[in-house]
Design a protein around this motif. Sequence first.
Motif, PDB file in Angstrom:
ATOM      1  N   VAL A 156       6.663   2.765  12.518  1.00  0.00           N
ATOM      2  CA  VAL A 156       5.539   1.979  13.024  1.00  0.00           C
ATOM      3  C   VAL A 156       5.007   2.638  14.293  1.00  0.00           C
ATOM      4  O   VAL A 156       5.781   2.998  15.182  1.00  0.00           O
ATOM      5  CB  VAL A 156       5.981   0.530  13.330  1.00  0.00           C
ATOM      6  N   LEU A 157       3.702   2.791  14.356  1.00  0.00           N
ATOM      7  CA  LEU A 157       3.032   3.315  15.550  1.00  0.00           C
ATOM      8  C   LEU A 157       2.298   2.165  16.221  1.00  0.00           C
ATOM      9  O   LEU A 157       1.546   1.436  15.561  1.00  0.00           O
ATOM     10  CB  LEU A 157       2.001   4.380  15.176  1.00  0.00           C
ATOM     11  N   ALA A 158       2.502   1.999  17.506  1.00  0.00           N
ATOM     12  CA  ALA A 158       1.822   0.938  18.250  1.00  0.00           C
ATOM     13  C   ALA A 158       0.514   1.450  18.823  1.00  0.00           C
ATOM     14  O   ALA A 158       0.435   2.584  19.297  1.00  0.00           O
ATOM     15  CB  ALA A 158       2.712   0.441  19.390  1.00  0.00           C
TER      16      ALA A 158
ATOM     17  N   GLU B 143      -9.163   2.511  18.253  1.00  0.00           N
ATOM     18  CA  GLU B 143      -7.701   2.535  18.304  1.00  0.00           C
ATOM     19  C   GLU B 143      -7.113   2.608  16.901  1.00  0.00           C
ATOM     20  O   GLU B 143      -6.135   3.308  16.652  1.00  0.00           O
ATOM     21  CB  GLU B 143      -7.177   1.322  19.068  1.00  0.00           C
ATOM     22  N   ALA B 144      -7.728   1.895  15.945  1.00  0.00           N
ATOM     23  CA  ALA B 144      -7.280   1.988  14.549  1.00  0.00           C
ATOM     24  C   ALA B 144      -7.478   3.402  14.020  1.00  0.00           C
ATOM     25  O   ALA B 144      -6.607   3.943  13.318  1.00  0.00           O
ATOM     26  CB  ALA B 144      -8.031   0.977  13.685  1.00  0.00           C
ATOM     27  N   ALA B 145      -8.584   4.021  14.360  1.00  0.00           N
ATOM     28  CA  ALA B 145      -8.847   5.408  13.939  1.00  0.00           C
ATOM     29  C   ALA B 145      -7.823   6.359  14.550  1.00  0.00           C
ATOM     30  O   ALA B 145      -7.351   7.289  13.886  1.00  0.00           O
ATOM     31  CB  ALA B 145     -10.265   5.819  14.327  1.00  0.00           C
ATOM     32  N   ARG B 146      -7.463   6.120  15.818  1.00  0.00           N
ATOM     33  CA  ARG B 146      -6.459   6.958  16.467  1.00  0.00           C
ATOM     34  C   ARG B 146      -5.113   6.820  15.750  1.00  0.00           C
ATOM     35  O   ARG B 146      -4.414   7.806  15.517  1.00  0.00           O
ATOM     36  CB  ARG B 146      -6.320   6.588  17.944  1.00  0.00           C
TER      37      ARG B 146
ATOM     38  N   ALA C  32      -4.635   5.964  12.604  1.00  0.00           N
ATOM     39  CA  ALA C  32      -4.752   6.622  11.300  1.00  0.00           C
ATOM     40  C   ALA C  32      -4.647   8.138  11.461  1.00  0.00           C
ATOM     41  O   ALA C  32      -3.953   8.809  10.681  1.00  0.00           O
ATOM     42  CB  ALA C  32      -6.064   6.229  10.621  1.00  0.00           C
ATOM     43  N   ALA C  33      -5.286   8.673  12.479  1.00  0.00           N
ATOM     44  CA  ALA C  33      -5.219  10.117  12.719  1.00  0.00           C
ATOM     45  C   ALA C  33      -3.796  10.558  13.069  1.00  0.00           C
ATOM     46  O   ALA C  33      -3.392  11.694  12.791  1.00  0.00           O
ATOM     47  CB  ALA C  33      -6.187  10.514  13.836  1.00  0.00           C
ATOM     48  N   ALA C  34      -3.023   9.644  13.661  1.00  0.00           N
ATOM     49  CA  ALA C  34      -1.637   9.943  14.035  1.00  0.00           C
ATOM     50  C   ALA C  34      -0.670   9.749  12.867  1.00  0.00           C
ATOM     51  O   ALA C  34       0.529   9.962  13.022  1.00  0.00           O
ATOM     52  CB  ALA C  34      -1.224   9.074  15.218  1.00  0.00           C
ATOM     53  N   GLY C  35      -1.190   9.303  11.714  1.00  0.00           N
ATOM     54  CA  GLY C  35      -0.343   9.198  10.535  1.00  0.00           C
ATOM     55  C   GLY C  35      -0.181   7.824   9.928  1.00  0.00           C
ATOM     56  O   GLY C  35       0.501   7.681   8.912  1.00  0.00           O
TER      57      GLY C  35
ATOM     58  N   HIS D 185       0.824  -1.219   0.000  1.00  0.00           N
ATOM     59  CA  HIS D 185       0.000   0.000   0.000  1.00  0.00           C
ATOM     60  C   HIS D 185       0.855   1.266   0.000  1.00  0.00           C
ATOM     61  O   HIS D 185       0.316   2.367   0.076  1.00  0.00           O
ATOM     62  CB  HIS D 185      -0.947  -0.017   1.207  1.00  0.00           C
ATOM     63  N   LYS D 186       2.172   1.091  -0.039  1.00  0.00           N
ATOM     64  CA  LYS D 186       3.130   2.201  -0.051  1.00  0.00           C
ATOM     65  C   LYS D 186       2.906   3.201   1.092  1.00  0.00           C
ATOM     66  O   LYS D 186       2.820   4.408   0.879  1.00  0.00           O
ATOM     67  CB  LYS D 186       3.102   2.916  -1.401  1.00  0.00           C
ATOM     68  N   PRO D 187       2.826   2.701   2.313  1.00  0.00           N
ATOM     69  CA  PRO D 187       2.581   3.596   3.449  1.00  0.00           C
ATOM     70  C   PRO D 187       3.823   4.399   3.840  1.00  0.00           C
ATOM     71  O   PRO D 187       4.949   3.973   3.615  1.00  0.00           O
ATOM     72  CB  PRO D 187       2.219   2.626   4.575  1.00  0.00           C
ATOM     73  N   ARG D 188       3.573   5.533   4.420  1.00  0.00           N
ATOM     74  CA  ARG D 188       4.657   6.307   5.042  1.00  0.00           C
ATOM     75  C   ARG D 188       4.812   5.882   6.496  1.00  0.00           C
ATOM     76  O   ARG D 188       5.850   6.087   7.101  1.00  0.00           O
ATOM     77  CB  ARG D 188       4.354   7.796   4.968  1.00  0.00           C
TER      78      ARG D 188
END
Length: 171
Positions: free
Chosen positions: A85-87, A116-119, A121-124, A58-61
């Motif tokens: 990676v964000l935990a 938690e997934a939304a958090r 995503a909001a964090a990048g 998905h070519k994520p940053r």
Amino acid sequence: TGAASPGPALAAMAAGLTAQGAQILAMPCNAAHGWADAITAAPFVSMIDAAIAEALAHKPRCIGVLGVGATLALDLYGRASPVPVLAGNLAVVQAAVNAIKAGDRSAAPRAALAGEAARLAAAGADVVIAACTEVPLVLGQADVAVPLIDSTAALARATLAAARLPDRVNP
């Protein structure tokens, strides 16, 4: 924690499986991959590497991880990923996983994990990995705004691909 390493037990199980004819080994537990280096008995398909590979498509940053225990404590995904990676919040994810393990497939653990997934995503996080086998039992792509990678499904696909390699002898 003072607990003995599970590495020797994992190595013994791997040796037993190969002695019975296993040609490829896979371990459907994210946290146990913290001791996967002990498994040397046969080609080993890494759940962590499989999930990272699918996430990278998905070519994520940045990748978000919903995991618990050794998965987070040993930074298994952070060490394997070429992108940050964000935990997820351990307290939130652990409580949801505990509920799922106790048989709760209700909206409550789903809402907690979706939140938690939304958090993340909001964090990048551009993609989220369900890095605990219980998470996809209640959380699906429809619950998450960014691509959701099921690490167990990624492992299954990678194991099947490895079994299809031309140098493998398949019944």
